[in-house]
Scaffold this active site. Structure first.
Site, mmCIF file in Angstrom:
data_model
loop_
_atom_site.group_PDB
_atom_site.id
_atom_site.type_symbol
_atom_site.label_atom_id
_atom_site.label_comp_id
_atom_site.label_asym_id
_atom_site.label_seq_id
_atom_site.Cartn_x
_atom_site.Cartn_y
_atom_site.Cartn_z
ATOM 1 N N HIS A 1 0.865 -1.175 0.000
ATOM 2 C CA HIS A 1 0.000 0.000 0.000
ATOM 3 C C HIS A 1 0.900 1.222 0.000
ATOM 4 O O HIS A 1 1.972 1.215 0.616
ATOM 5 C CB HIS A 1 -0.873 0.043 1.254
ATOM 6 C CG HIS A 1 -1.770 -1.130 1.408
ATOM 7 N ND1 HIS A 1 -2.886 -1.328 0.627
ATOM 8 C CD2 HIS A 1 -1.717 -2.189 2.260
ATOM 9 C CE1 HIS A 1 -3.477 -2.449 0.999
ATOM 10 N NE2 HIS A 1 -2.787 -2.995 1.979
ATOM 11 N N TYR B 1 9.421 -2.922 6.856
ATOM 12 C CA TYR B 1 9.192 -2.428 5.495
ATOM 13 C C TYR B 1 8.061 -1.398 5.464
ATOM 14 O O TYR B 1 7.106 -1.518 4.710
ATOM 15 C CB TYR B 1 8.878 -3.593 4.558
ATOM 16 C CG TYR B 1 9.826 -4.745 4.734
ATOM 17 C CD1 TYR B 1 11.172 -4.614 4.401
ATOM 18 C CD2 TYR B 1 9.399 -5.954 5.272
ATOM 19 C CE1 TYR B 1 12.057 -5.658 4.579
ATOM 20 C CE2 TYR B 1 10.282 -7.006 5.453
ATOM 21 C CZ TYR B 1 11.608 -6.845 5.110
ATOM 22 O OH TYR B 1 12.476 -7.878 5.286
#
Length: 174
Positions: A61, A147
């Site tokens: 995303h 991440y």
């Protein structure tokens, strides 16, 4: 067959979901350096601001803000996906249509986009990015996921480190 027309809003902030074709894969986190390089090169050629980004094993995303006078995020995603695929040298299972189009089969063909409506919507989508690894059960707190752009925001003092311990019900606009 229906034809999806993406909005063309110059300088827009947009939330994206981009997924691999194989939703069981771990390729994005296993090859995160190749993904970062693909983004870096694409961003240098076609600038945009990264407001938030989270990479999970098989999807990601992001919230981007495009420059004034520019509405072309689809080309940016095409370049990122192409560079990543070439870098990792992988080919996934391919349907006849993917073969005919010369696609490697690594990515889902399309991606999902949502144009941000206002500051509240913007904040909700940033939180969604950061909270996603918790939602999927990878970690207990957003800051534990390596991440994620939440680390940059904490380092820059734009998000309190304590934010990583709050609960989030996943609803936008709350």
């Amino acid at each position: 067959m229906s034809r999806y027309l993406r909005p063309r809003v110059v300088g827009a902030s947009v939330f994206f979901t981009v997924a691999l074709a194989d939703r069981r894969a771990r390729t994005l986190v296993e090859q995160v350096d190749a993904l970062r390089e693909a983004v870096r090169v694409t961003k240098a050629e076609r600038p945009f601001r990264i407001d938030a980004w989270v990479v999970l094993p098989e999807h990601m995303h992001a919230v981007w803000t495009l420059p004034e006078g520019d509405a072309d995020y689809s080309v940016r995603w095409k370049e990122i996906k192409t560079r990543f695929t070439k870098s990792v040298g992988r080919v996934g299972p391919r349907s006849a249509s993917k073969i005919a189009r010369g696609e490697a089969g690594v990515w889902q063909r399309r991606f999902w986009d949502h144009h941000i409506r206002d500051e509240r919507d913007f904040a909700a989508h940033l939180r969604y990015c950061w909270w996603n690894p918790v939602k999927h059960g990878f970690v207990e707190r957003p800051v534990e996921w390596p991440y994620s752009s939440i680390h940059r925001e904490i380092r820059l003092g734009q998000v309190e480190p304590e934010w990583a311990g709050i609960t989030f019900d996943g609803a936008f606009g709350e």
